[in-house]
Design an enzyme around this catalytic site. Structure first.
Site, PDB file in Angstrom:
ATOM      1  N   GLU A  58      41.003  40.612  21.567  1.00 55.71           N
ATOM      2  CA  GLU A  58      41.484  41.883  21.516  1.00 55.71           C
ATOM      3  C   GLU A  58      42.944  42.103  20.661  1.00 55.71           C
ATOM      4  O   GLU A  58      43.579  40.815  20.780  1.00 55.71           O
ATOM      5  CB  GLU A  58      41.772  42.335  22.893  1.00 55.71           C
ATOM      6  CG  GLU A  58      40.786  42.754  23.873  1.00 55.71           C
ATOM      7  CD  GLU A  58      41.243  43.171  25.183  1.00 55.71           C
ATOM      8  OE1 GLU A  58      42.479  43.671  25.327  1.00 55.71           O
ATOM      9  OE2 GLU A  58      40.629  42.863  26.310  1.00 55.71           O
TER      10      GLU A  58
ATOM     11  N   ARG B 169      32.033  42.794  22.252  1.00 56.17           N
ATOM     12  CA  ARG B 169      32.513  42.106  23.407  1.00 56.17           C
ATOM     13  C   ARG B 169      32.479  43.175  24.637  1.00 56.17           C
ATOM     14  O   ARG B 169      33.077  44.438  24.343  1.00 56.17           O
ATOM     15  CB  ARG B 169      33.958  41.702  23.346  1.00 56.17           C
ATOM     16  CG  ARG B 169      34.527  41.224  24.466  1.00 56.17           C
ATOM     17  CD  ARG B 169      35.950  40.260  24.280  1.00 56.17           C
ATOM     18  NE  ARG B 169      36.350  39.780  25.448  1.00 56.17           N
ATOM     19  CZ  ARG B 169      37.563  40.428  26.154  1.00 56.17           C
ATOM     20  NH1 ARG B 169      38.155  41.373  25.610  1.00 56.17           N
ATOM     21  NH2 ARG B 169      37.829  40.060  27.368  1.00 56.17           N
TER      22      ARG B 169
ATOM     23  N   ASN C 295      43.961  37.319  23.239  1.00 54.92           N
ATOM     24  CA  ASN C 295      44.219  38.970  23.214  1.00 54.92           C
ATOM     25  C   ASN C 295      45.803  38.982  22.755  1.00 54.92           C
ATOM     26  O   ASN C 295      46.683  38.566  23.496  1.00 54.92           O
ATOM     27  CB  ASN C 295      43.937  39.764  24.676  1.00 54.92           C
ATOM     28  CG  ASN C 295      42.655  39.631  25.041  1.00 54.92           C
ATOM     29  OD1 ASN C 295      41.766  39.111  24.236  1.00 54.92           O
ATOM     30  ND2 ASN C 295      42.278  40.343  25.997  1.00 54.92           N
TER      31      ASN C 295
ATOM     32  N   HIS D  26      36.759  41.914  34.269  1.00 49.79           N
ATOM     33  CA  HIS D  26      37.913  42.652  33.451  1.00 49.79           C
ATOM     34  C   HIS D  26      38.586  43.485  34.437  1.00 49.79           C
ATOM     35  O   HIS D  26      38.353  44.809  34.240  1.00 49.79           O
ATOM     36  CB  HIS D  26      37.219  43.108  32.138  1.00 49.79           C
ATOM     37  CG  HIS D  26      38.220  43.730  31.227  1.00 49.79           C
ATOM     38  ND1 HIS D  26      38.169  43.406  29.886  1.00 49.79           N
ATOM     39  CD2 HIS D  26      39.401  44.475  31.239  1.00 49.79           C
ATOM     40  CE1 HIS D  26      39.056  43.886  29.240  1.00 49.79           C
ATOM     41  NE2 HIS D  26      39.834  44.735  29.962  1.00 49.79           N
TER      42      HIS D  26
ATOM     43  N   TYR E 228      48.791  41.560  21.444  1.00 54.41           N
ATOM     44  CA  TYR E 228      49.368  42.908  21.205  1.00 54.41           C
ATOM     45  C   TYR E 228      50.480  43.014  20.675  1.00 54.41           C
ATOM     46  O   TYR E 228      51.236  43.884  19.853  1.00 54.41           O
ATOM     47  CB  TYR E 228      49.102  43.878  22.422  1.00 54.41           C
ATOM     48  CG  TYR E 228      47.613  44.146  22.788  1.00 54.41           C
ATOM     49  CD1 TYR E 228      47.162  45.187  22.220  1.00 54.41           C
ATOM     50  CD2 TYR E 228      47.112  43.380  23.653  1.00 54.41           C
ATOM     51  CE1 TYR E 228      45.832  45.482  22.334  1.00 54.41           C
ATOM     52  CE2 TYR E 228      45.669  43.628  23.967  1.00 54.41           C
ATOM     53  CZ  TYR E 228      45.097  44.658  23.185  1.00 54.41           C
ATOM     54  OH  TYR E 228      43.768  45.028  23.285  1.00 54.41           O
TER      55      TYR E 228
ATOM     56  N   GLU F  97      42.420  38.317  31.041  1.00 58.22           N
ATOM     57  CA  GLU F  97      43.838  38.207  31.002  1.00 58.22           C
ATOM     58  C   GLU F  97      44.246  38.181  32.517  1.00 58.22           C
ATOM     59  O   GLU F  97      44.675  38.990  33.113  1.00 58.22           O
ATOM     60  CB  GLU F  97      44.138  39.603  30.795  1.00 58.22           C
ATOM     61  CG  GLU F  97      44.043  39.973  29.037  1.00 58.22           C
ATOM     62  CD  GLU F  97      44.558  41.277  28.568  1.00 58.22           C
ATOM     63  OE1 GLU F  97      45.115  41.908  29.415  1.00 58.22           O
ATOM     64  OE2 GLU F  97      44.662  41.243  27.383  1.00 58.22           O
TER      65      GLU F  97
HETATM   66  C1  FCB Z   1      44.327  44.850  27.589  1.00 58.30           C
HETATM   67  C2  FCB Z   1      43.420  44.917  28.353  1.00 58.30           C
HETATM   68  C3  FCB Z   1      42.329  46.020  27.760  1.00 58.30           C
HETATM   69  C4  FCB Z   1      43.217  47.053  27.363  1.00 58.30           C
HETATM   70  C5  FCB Z   1      44.099  46.728  26.409  1.00 58.30           C
HETATM   71  C6  FCB Z   1      44.885  47.888  25.553  1.00 58.30           C
HETATM   72  O1  FCB Z   1      45.507  44.131  28.293  1.00 58.30           O
HETATM   73  O2  FCB Z   1      42.580  43.770  28.267  1.00 58.30           O
HETATM   74  O3  FCB Z   1      41.419  46.635  28.795  1.00 58.30           O
HETATM   75  O4  FCB Z   1      43.776  47.947  28.038  1.00 58.30           O
HETATM   76  O5  FCB Z   1      44.955  45.672  26.775  1.00 58.30           O
END
Ligand code: FCB
Length: 449
Positions: A356, A84, A299, A128, A301, A173
């Protein structure tokens, strides 16, 4: 909120599961002023004093523009079957409108050739975060016209490359573009104006809808969708105030983007808490935004841990925190996937790709080795969470680790390392971390009968 723990320690994924890694243009390409590329808002932002923690910029980044062939070889070593990446809009259309830049398209064409030669599926993201500065000069995402320019750019990419791509995502995002770019000003273009952020979020969604329409009209064979950053919002206590705050957080971040796309309306809970007179939505906008997707990119985290206290309560962080200070909370991924499934299944939720997921750690090279056990543990736990959600019936087709290699981490500059591959920025040498070998072997094990 569904509150279950992933059970399977060594999950087995289906044979046709997509295994990938992700990157984005500004974070890796470098070659900022090469072959006719125009400036983007990130060039402007990084060259403004005080915006980036280490004072760095993406002028050279990982020099992927020149080293893409080596980077594709590294994808082969990693055993992934998908990659990607994003297109730098100002590389292929220097001002964001008007003339195309053939040399810019040639670069992506070379990259696609190399990926095809290695049998690696190409998953392209159109946006992006690197808006051409030429469009920013006309108001950027606050200007409704930007959405039409975006649709023209999307159509051009689909027309040229659609048959060579597995998927095209419109945005990466949009929450970040709106809230960090225009809300708190941490990201380009650095505007601090929450009302503007709201309008921008609407124009981003509108641009998504217009781009989808334009690409569908071309009958592009690539699967079309969008990538959203999402989290569950967990109240810090069971006090009614914290519970209500968590619902509001989920509404304004996750449902704010999901509802217009899948239900054709903004979430009432969020609208109730904001002054609707603050942003303009024209009559047909929601029907433009509300159209079927071939896939949803998620995505993930970190969860949102929500309290009304000031300063807000911090989670205990049983599994620790990453180098970004983000809580390691794999259960949040399965909770999120199950919540999405539960709420949107009846609204045509398409197959999901985890586009992600990853962590920054303070990696060091010692005896030519980068022993990032913490990242291996992170990967293992998050993959177990994905497997758990699949077992529960969520249609998840792939996983992309963020990131292929260490790169320019936005306002954190080069200080935060997310890669499976370590990059020495003085020499541009790439070295596989232990996590890269672990991921390679994990994928290999999935393919064994
Ligand atoms: C996400 C982004 C990516 C990177 C990660 C850590 O929010 O999409 O570009 O910065 O975080």
């Amino acid at each position: 909120m569904i509150n279950q723990t992933p059970t399977s320690p060594a999950p087995q994924f289906s044979d046709d599961f997509t295994w990938g890694v992700a990157t984005s243009a500004y974070q890796i390409e470098g070659a900022a002023a090469v072959d006719g590329r125009g400036p983007s808002i990130w060039d402007t932002f990084t060259h403004t004093d005080g915006k980036i923690i280490d004072g760095s910029n993406g002028d050279d980044a990982c020099d992927h523009y020149h080293r893409y062939a080596e980077d594709v070889e590294n994808l082969v070593t990693l055993n992934v079957n998908a990659y990607r990446f994003s297109v730098s809009w100002s590389r292929v259309q220097p001002d964001g409108y008007g003339a195309w830049n053939e040399k810019g398209f040639d670069f992506y064409s070379r990259l696609l050739d190399k990926l095809a030669e290695k049998n690696i599926a190409a998953h392209l993201t159109l946006y992006h975060w690197d808006l051409p500065q030429g469009l920013q000069d006309q108001g950027g995402w606050l200007n409704r016209e930007t959405a039409s320019h975006f649709a023209a750019y999307a159509a051009e990419i689909a027309r040229r490359f659609g048959s060579r791509l597995a998927s095209i995502a419109t945005h990466n995002e949009p929450w970040c573009t709106a809230n960090l770019g225009y809300g708190n000003g941490q990201f380009a273009p650095g505007v601090i104006d929450p009302v503007a952020a709201l309008q921008v979020s609407h124009h981003l969604l509108l641009s998504h809808g217009l781009a989808m329409t334009a690409m569908r009209a071309l009958n592009t064979p690539a699967k079309l969708g969008i990538v959203l950053n999402q989290w569950t919002a967990v109240p810090a206590t069971d006090s009614p105030a914290d519970v209500a705050e968590a619902k509001w957080e989920y509404a304004r971040s996750v449902q704010w983007f999901m509802d217009p796309i899948f239900k054709g309306a903004y979430p009432q809970l969020a609208l109730d808490r904001m002054d609707q007179g603050l942003f303009t939505v024209l009559e047909n906008d929601l029907s433009i935004i509300h159209q079927p997707l071939d896939f949803l990119g998620v995505n993930y985290y970190v969860r949102a841990f929500v309290s009304t206290d000031n300063p807000p309560k911090k989670p205990e962080g049983k599994l620790g925190f990453t180098d970004m200070g983000w809580e390691i909370y794999p259960q949040g991924l399965s909770d999120l996937l199950l919540a999405l499934h539960q709420e949107y299944q009846e609204f045509n939720l398409p197959p999901i790709y985890i586009t992600e997921n990853g962590m920054a750690s303070a990696d060091k090279v010692e005896d030519a080795k980068i022993d990032d056990q913490i990242r291996i543990d992170y990967l293992r736990r998050h993959l177990a969470a994905v497997a758990f959600a699949i077992e529960q019936g969520v249609d998840i087709r792939g996983y992309f680790y963020w990131s292929l290699m260490d790169n320019f981490e936005w306002n954190s500059g080069y200080a935060k390392r997310f890669g499976l591959i370590y990059v020495d920025y003085d020499t541009q040498q790439r070295t596989m971390k232990e996590s890269a070998f672990w991921y390679r072997d994990f994928i290999d094990a999935q393919r064994r009968p």
